[in-house]
Scaffold this motif. Structure first.
Motif, mmCIF file in Angstrom:
data_model
loop_
_atom_site.group_PDB
_atom_site.id
_atom_site.type_symbol
_atom_site.label_atom_id
_atom_site.label_comp_id
_atom_site.label_asym_id
_atom_site.label_seq_id
_atom_site.Cartn_x
_atom_site.Cartn_y
_atom_site.Cartn_z
ATOM 1 N N SER A 310 37.156 23.326 43.194
ATOM 2 C CA SER A 310 37.372 22.151 42.367
ATOM 3 C C SER A 310 36.068 21.408 42.103
ATOM 4 C CB SER A 310 38.383 21.220 43.039
ATOM 5 O OG SER A 310 38.608 20.071 42.263
ATOM 6 N N ALA A 311 35.257 21.236 43.152
ATOM 7 C CA ALA A 311 33.987 20.529 43.004
ATOM 8 C C ALA A 311 33.016 21.308 42.123
ATOM 9 C CB ALA A 311 33.372 20.283 44.377
ATOM 10 N N LEU A 312 32.941 22.616 42.333
ATOM 11 C CA LEU A 312 32.020 23.437 41.546
ATOM 12 C C LEU A 312 32.371 23.395 40.066
ATOM 13 C CD1 LEU A 312 29.745 25.545 41.324
ATOM 14 C CD2 LEU A 312 31.469 27.313 41.767
ATOM 15 N N ASN A 313 33.628 23.689 39.758
ATOM 16 C CA ASN A 313 34.028 23.744 38.348
ATOM 17 C C ASN A 313 34.187 22.362 37.737
ATOM 18 O OD1 ASN A 313 34.447 26.713 37.675
ATOM 19 N ND2 ASN A 313 35.552 26.526 39.609
ATOM 20 N N GLY A 314 34.302 21.341 38.567
ATOM 21 C CA GLY A 314 34.338 19.972 38.081
ATOM 22 C C GLY A 314 32.958 19.391 37.842
ATOM 23 N N GLY A 315 31.909 20.193 38.038
ATOM 24 C CA GLY A 315 30.550 19.764 37.737
ATOM 25 C C GLY A 315 29.889 18.925 38.808
ATOM 26 N N LEU A 323 25.679 25.342 35.435
ATOM 27 C CA LEU A 323 27.070 25.759 35.599
ATOM 28 C C LEU A 323 27.461 26.668 34.436
ATOM 29 C CD1 LEU A 323 29.753 25.609 37.129
ATOM 30 C CD2 LEU A 323 30.299 23.534 35.823
ATOM 31 N N GLY A 324 26.956 26.345 33.251
ATOM 32 C CA GLY A 324 27.203 27.202 32.096
ATOM 33 C C GLY A 324 26.605 28.585 32.269
ATOM 34 N N GLU A 325 25.400 28.656 32.844
ATOM 35 C CA GLU A 325 24.776 29.954 33.120
ATOM 36 C C GLU A 325 25.600 30.745 34.126
ATOM 37 O OE1 GLU A 325 22.183 31.481 31.883
ATOM 38 O OE2 GLU A 325 21.353 29.906 30.616
ATOM 39 N N MET A 326 26.087 30.046 35.136
ATOM 40 C CA MET A 326 26.893 30.686 36.178
ATOM 41 C C MET A 326 28.155 31.298 35.587
ATOM 42 S SD MET A 326 28.345 28.861 39.637
ATOM 43 C CE MET A 326 28.193 29.719 41.191
ATOM 44 N N ARG A 327 28.734 30.631 34.593
ATOM 45 C CA ARG A 327 30.022 31.049 34.034
ATOM 46 C C ARG A 327 29.871 31.880 32.770
ATOM 47 N NH1 ARG A 327 33.899 25.790 34.954
ATOM 48 N NH2 ARG A 327 33.034 25.140 32.946
ATOM 49 N N LYS A 328 28.663 32.386 32.527
ATOM 50 C CA LYS A 328 28.419 33.242 31.369
ATOM 51 C C LYS A 328 28.599 34.697 31.799
ATOM 52 C CE LYS A 328 24.963 31.951 28.971
ATOM 53 N NZ LYS A 328 23.528 31.720 28.596
ATOM 54 N N LYS A 332 29.975 43.908 30.963
ATOM 55 C CA LYS A 332 30.515 45.099 31.619
ATOM 56 C C LYS A 332 31.700 44.783 32.520
ATOM 57 C CE LYS A 332 29.526 49.128 34.418
ATOM 58 N NZ LYS A 332 28.508 49.970 35.089
ATOM 59 N N MET A 333 31.562 43.822 33.422
ATOM 60 C CA MET A 333 32.662 43.562 34.346
ATOM 61 C C MET A 333 33.031 42.084 34.422
ATOM 62 S SD MET A 333 30.908 44.319 38.052
ATOM 63 C CE MET A 333 29.822 43.129 38.844
ATOM 64 N N GLY A 334 32.568 41.303 33.457
ATOM 65 C CA GLY A 334 32.984 39.912 33.392
ATOM 66 C C GLY A 334 32.462 39.056 34.522
ATOM 67 N N TYR A 335 31.334 39.466 35.108
ATOM 68 C CA TYR A 335 30.750 38.721 36.225
ATOM 69 C C TYR A 335 29.576 37.906 35.730
ATOM 70 C CZ TYR A 335 29.660 38.037 41.218
ATOM 71 O OH TYR A 335 29.475 37.510 42.473
ATOM 72 N N GLY A 336 29.575 36.621 36.064
ATOM 73 C CA GLY A 336 28.460 35.763 35.689
ATOM 74 C C GLY A 336 27.427 35.738 36.789
ATOM 75 N N LEU A 337 27.161 34.548 37.350
ATOM 76 C CA LEU A 337 26.244 34.413 38.471
ATOM 77 C C LEU A 337 27.041 33.920 39.671
ATOM 78 C CD1 LEU A 337 23.269 32.622 36.622
ATOM 79 C CD2 LEU A 337 23.749 35.084 36.814
ATOM 80 N N GLY A 338 27.677 34.854 40.366
ATOM 81 C CA GLY A 338 28.483 34.512 41.529
ATOM 82 C C GLY A 338 29.927 34.197 41.219
ATOM 83 N N LEU A 339 30.373 34.442 39.997
ATOM 84 C CA LEU A 339 31.757 34.178 39.594
ATOM 85 C C LEU A 339 32.245 35.264 38.648
ATOM 86 C CD1 LEU A 339 32.040 30.378 38.688
ATOM 87 C CD2 LEU A 339 33.218 31.544 40.563
ATOM 88 N N CYS A 348 47.343 30.697 28.418
ATOM 89 C CA CYS A 348 46.910 30.595 29.809
ATOM 90 C C CYS A 348 45.441 30.201 29.937
ATOM 91 C CB CYS A 348 47.126 31.920 30.534
ATOM 92 S SG CYS A 348 48.830 32.500 30.521
ATOM 93 N N GLY A 349 44.619 30.704 29.035
ATOM 94 C CA GLY A 349 43.209 30.345 29.038
ATOM 95 C C GLY A 349 42.378 31.161 30.003
ATOM 96 N N THR A 350 41.261 30.581 30.404
ATOM 97 C CA THR A 350 40.275 31.243 31.256
ATOM 98 C C THR A 350 40.299 30.651 32.660
ATOM 99 O OG1 THR A 350 38.822 31.712 29.378
ATOM 100 C CG2 THR A 350 37.798 31.688 31.556
ATOM 101 N N VAL A 351 40.114 31.499 33.652
ATOM 102 C CA VAL A 351 39.939 31.030 35.022
ATOM 103 C C VAL A 351 38.634 31.601 35.559
ATOM 104 C CG1 VAL A 351 42.386 30.746 35.565
ATOM 105 C CG2 VAL A 351 41.286 32.969 35.966
ATOM 106 N N TYR A 352 38.082 30.907 36.542
ATOM 107 C CA TYR A 352 36.887 31.372 37.233
ATOM 108 C C TYR A 352 37.305 31.696 38.656
ATOM 109 C CZ TYR A 352 34.735 29.409 33.135
ATOM 110 O OH TYR A 352 34.405 29.148 31.827
ATOM 111 N N GLN A 353 36.933 32.903 39.114
ATOM 112 C CA GLN A 353 37.459 33.341 40.401
ATOM 113 C C GLN A 353 36.507 34.250 41.137
ATOM 114 O OE1 GLN A 353 38.308 36.687 41.091
ATOM 115 N NE2 GLN A 353 38.919 37.652 39.178
ATOM 116 N N HIS A 354 36.748 34.349 42.435
ATOM 117 C CA HIS A 354 36.095 35.365 43.264
ATOM 118 C C HIS A 354 37.045 35.729 44.381
ATOM 119 C CE1 HIS A 354 32.959 37.915 44.690
ATOM 120 N NE2 HIS A 354 32.053 37.368 43.908
ATOM 121 N N ASN A 355 37.272 37.012 44.549
ATOM 122 C CA ASN A 355 38.077 37.524 45.647
ATOM 123 C C ASN A 355 37.153 38.058 46.729
ATOM 124 O OD1 ASN A 355 40.214 36.903 44.032
ATOM 125 N ND2 ASN A 355 40.768 39.004 43.548
ATOM 126 N N GLY A 356 37.703 38.343 47.886
ATOM 127 C CA GLY A 356 36.854 38.867 48.938
ATOM 128 C C GLY A 356 37.636 39.479 50.081
#
Length: 421
Positions: A310-315, A323-328, A332-339, A348-356
């Motif tokens: 919430s804090a990360l995506n809330g700026g 943050l824009g660079e991170m979410r670009k 190939k696999m829809g990966y930005g910079l750590g997301l 539904c729109g877009t979500v930012y995610q990471h599984n592990g």
């Protein structure tokens, strides 16, 4: 698949074998692939502490579905316009009736990559590193190809070999540090230093020319850990506390380091193997994740992950530009910079995610809306095995839960993970 009792575990035979290395690599990469194991006896859903939005039968059903499909336990947390919902299903430990704690600690695996990338980008914002500067300029001791930039590490476009094992361009598997099978099980308490992991990776040929492809590689993020330490003069764990955990009051999150025990209440993961014709099940809730320094060695809770997402995506953690660079996303696999940037389709729109996941027994996921106001965080446990077991159900179950949270359960909502353009 029907739910089995814990007593049935040792009687269950693995009837289908699949390639160990490919699936193990996918799971270590944080992909939505896991092995449904033997289901637990008590699989009813616990919904404690009534708050706004607690009466959510559709979320209870989507949570219960993991256990019905064979997972041992699951804990889920959703925060949206209806309030906060928390629930768990299955059991905390095989052979017992207690359900998984709804805010228990767990091995969060590759979700730590988002934390690592955030700290690196904070250093970019402070002018201490350049996003497109050569990594070799900061870490000259490794003799890195000077074409590899900080951005390439965070984006997985460096071409470096993955130290837990990788594939040559011709498809031949090249082993690294054991992260699957009985060899991993027997060495799961061994400690590794980040420099050791990086040097092993650099002893192997690069997979492609820097910046010409994108392949998920843990080596990138272990190097990013070392970069953070070199530039700040403090340990990665100290910087994580100073920059993220303390400001956000994330008291249930820590870098695992060489720690082998999960703190406080937690669910147990398991590993099943065959020896001398007998099937054995080992509790692997204790394991050493220094194997994945900066790339998969996080301990956290669903509450803390929700707070971070919430804090990360809330700026609140990065300037808007970074943050824009991170979410670009890379195409190939829809990966930005750590997301991962995931398009859920119309309505539904877009979500930012990471599984592990660490090597075995645990899985976690963290999803957020673009503004950080809606989050989904969860952890699952299962009985793993050398072949990783069938992988088909896990992705389907995660997609269903994502659909319920971000698409309002719309029938036919496009939750297939595809890059957002």
């Amino acid at each position: 698949m029907k739910t089995q009792s814990p007593s049935a575990i040792t009687q269950t035979r693995v009837s289908r074998r699949v390639a160990v290395t490919a699936l193990a690599a996918a799971l270590l990469a944080g992909a939505a692939v896991a092995a449904p194991g033997v289901a637990a006896a008590d699989s009813s859903v616990a919904v404690p502490q009534a708050t706004a939005g607690q009466d959510r039968p559709e979320l209870q059903k989507a949570t219960q579905a993991f256990v019905d499909a064979g997972f041992a336990g699951v804990q889920v947390r959703v925060h949206d316009e209806q309030g906060e919902w928390v629930g768990s299903a299955g059991v905390r430990k095989l052979g017992q009736s207690a359900k998984p704690p709804t805010n228990g600690s767990f091995w969060a695996g590759s979700i730590v990559k988002t934390f690592t990338a955030t700290m690196a980008l904070q250093l970019v914002a402070e002018g201490k590193i350049g996003l497109d500067a050569p990594v070799a300029g900061y870490l000259p001791e490794f003799g890195l190809d000077r074409r590899i930039t900080v951005r390439m590490l965070l984006q997985h476009t460096s071409g470096l070999f993955n130290y837990t094992g990788d594939f040559d361009p011709d498809g031949k598997y090249v082993p690294g540090i054991p992260a699957a099978g009985k060899e991993w099980l027997d060495n799961r308490f061994r400690s590794y230093r980040p420099e050791e992991l990086v040097r092993l990776a650099l002893s192997k040929p690069a997979r492609f020319e820097p910046g010409t492809d994108q392949i998920y590689t843990n080596t990138n993020y272990t190097l990013a850990l070392l970069l953070v330490e070199k530039v700040t003069g403090r340990s990665y764990a100290e910087e994580l506390q100073r920059r993220i955990l303390r400001p956000l009051k994330m008291r249930g999150t820590t870098v695992a380091g060489i720690r082998t025990q999960l703190p406080g209440p937690h669910a147990h993961g398991y590993y099943r193997y065959e020896e001398d014709g007998q099937e054995k099940v080992v509790d692997i809730s204790r394991q050493n994740l220094s194997l994945l320094a900066g790339a998969g060695d996080l301990i956290s809770t669903t509450q803390d992950l929700a707070r971070f997402a919430s804090a990360l995506n809330g700026g609140k953690l990065l300037p808007a530009k970074l943050l824009g660079e991170m979410r670009k996303p890379h195409p190939k696999m829809g990966y930005g910079l750590g997301l991962f940037v995931q398009d859920l389709g119309p309505g539904c729109g877009t979500v930012y995610q990471h599984n592990g996941s660490p090597p075995h027994g645990y899985g976690a996921f963290m999803y957020s809306s673009p503004d950080g106001r809606k989050t989904l965080t969860a952890s699952v446990t299962w009985v793993d095995e050398a072949t990783r077991g069938p992988a088909k159900d896990y992705k389907k179950l995660v997609d269903k839960l994502v659909q319920e949270v971000f698409c309002g359960g719309q029938a036919g909502a496009a939750v297939e993970a595809k890059p957002a353009r």
